[in-house]
Enzyme design. Sequence first.
Site, PDB file in Angstrom:
ATOM      1  N   SER A 162       0.852  -1.191   0.000  1.00 27.78           N
ATOM      2  CA  SER A 162       0.000   0.000   0.000  1.00 27.78           C
ATOM      3  C   SER A 162       0.888   1.242   0.000  1.00 27.78           C
ATOM      4  CB  SER A 162      -0.919  -0.003   1.223  1.00 27.78           C
ATOM      5  OG  SER A 162      -1.756   1.128   1.204  1.00 27.78           O
ATOM      6  N   HIS A 163       1.399   1.591  -1.169  1.00 26.68           N
ATOM      7  CA  HIS A 163       2.336   2.708  -1.256  1.00 26.68           C
ATOM      8  C   HIS A 163       1.609   4.050  -1.138  1.00 26.68           C
ATOM      9  CE1 HIS A 163       5.736   0.185  -2.021  1.00 26.68           C
ATOM     10  NE2 HIS A 163       5.275  -0.260  -3.178  1.00 26.68           N
ATOM     11  N   ASP A 164       0.968   4.485  -2.204  1.00 23.58           N
ATOM     12  CA  ASP A 164       0.412   5.835  -2.235  1.00 23.58           C
ATOM     13  C   ASP A 164      -0.767   6.010  -1.287  1.00 23.58           C
ATOM     14  OD1 ASP A 164       2.337   6.257  -4.128  1.00 23.58           O
ATOM     15  OD2 ASP A 164       0.968   6.292  -5.837  1.00 23.58           O
TER      16      ASP A 164
END
Length: 335
Positions: free
Chosen positions: A252-254
């Site tokens: 879950s980067h951004d």
Amino acid sequence: MNNLSSRPRIPVIFDTDPGIDDAMALSLLARHPAVDLLAVTTVFGNAPVQTTTANALALCGFHGLDIPVATGAAGPLSPLGGQDFPAHVHGDDGLGGMSSRLPPSTLTVDARPAHELICEMINARPGEISLVAVGPMTNLALALRHDPSIVSKVRQVVVMGGAFGTHGHAGNVTPVAEANIINDPEAADRVFGAEWPVVLVGLDVTQEVIMDEAYLAGLRGRGQGVGDFLWQATRHYQDFYHERDGIGGIYSHDASAVAYLIDPSLFTLRGGPVRVVTEGIARGQTIQAWRQFGEHGGAASPWSLCPNQQVCIDVDEQGVLDLFSRAFDAQDNKE
């Protein structure tokens, strides 16, 4: 939502290079009642800027957002040669081959370049607007060059980028460099060296928040078609991470950067100046001087001349996952 919906909504400009994880972050910004999304600015990164802009227009239309979308930088401040876009991660269209599934958008591109839109909006509402940047930092660096006074007028800058070795997480493009930073290290160094408050949400925490296949499947049928689209788009993304890391889902980067904006209590921060290596084998590496460094040989440490910024070093994984999921239960018309 932990009483988050009872506080004033956060005015946001979203600087992005959609991108599958960008699409997930935009869905959170569009649906969460704590957020007042004012504009989207686009940049090269996960795909050429023409593609990321088309994706941003389509995604904003899909979410029913009637806001400005402005085209930004097509390349870094100091180009080193030809650009290589990560189609193996995000697909040729940047959205896992699913951009054609989005309905045609009636939105058109704003006439202003992204950096000018950023400056105009910040000057119109000093002290109010947060910048959330989840691509290369080029538009922000250009905004600083265009109007240096914005550093005192931005509420905060939240960046998805960097890697500092916490929990064993280093670079994802080179052994030390994260993708958004290495795409324009010079721009990132200028952004982190400016006298405005920056929070870096890097791989140290984003790779601790894993949306596994069951979680992603649970989005289907929710959010008036948004969950179905994200499930389809993440099939390509999940295949990449399964082959590379075997995690059975996606990082879950951004969306984690947006989660920090909404609920900072989910994250642990560490203060200290941040610089970016701009040449050599470590190009793109982010370094934080989080300990005190005294004088050496009578000369003050160069770190003492840099502003303190904040780096996320720990995260409540379940809290972030719950925050993202609950946004799909929120009404479209946020009070």
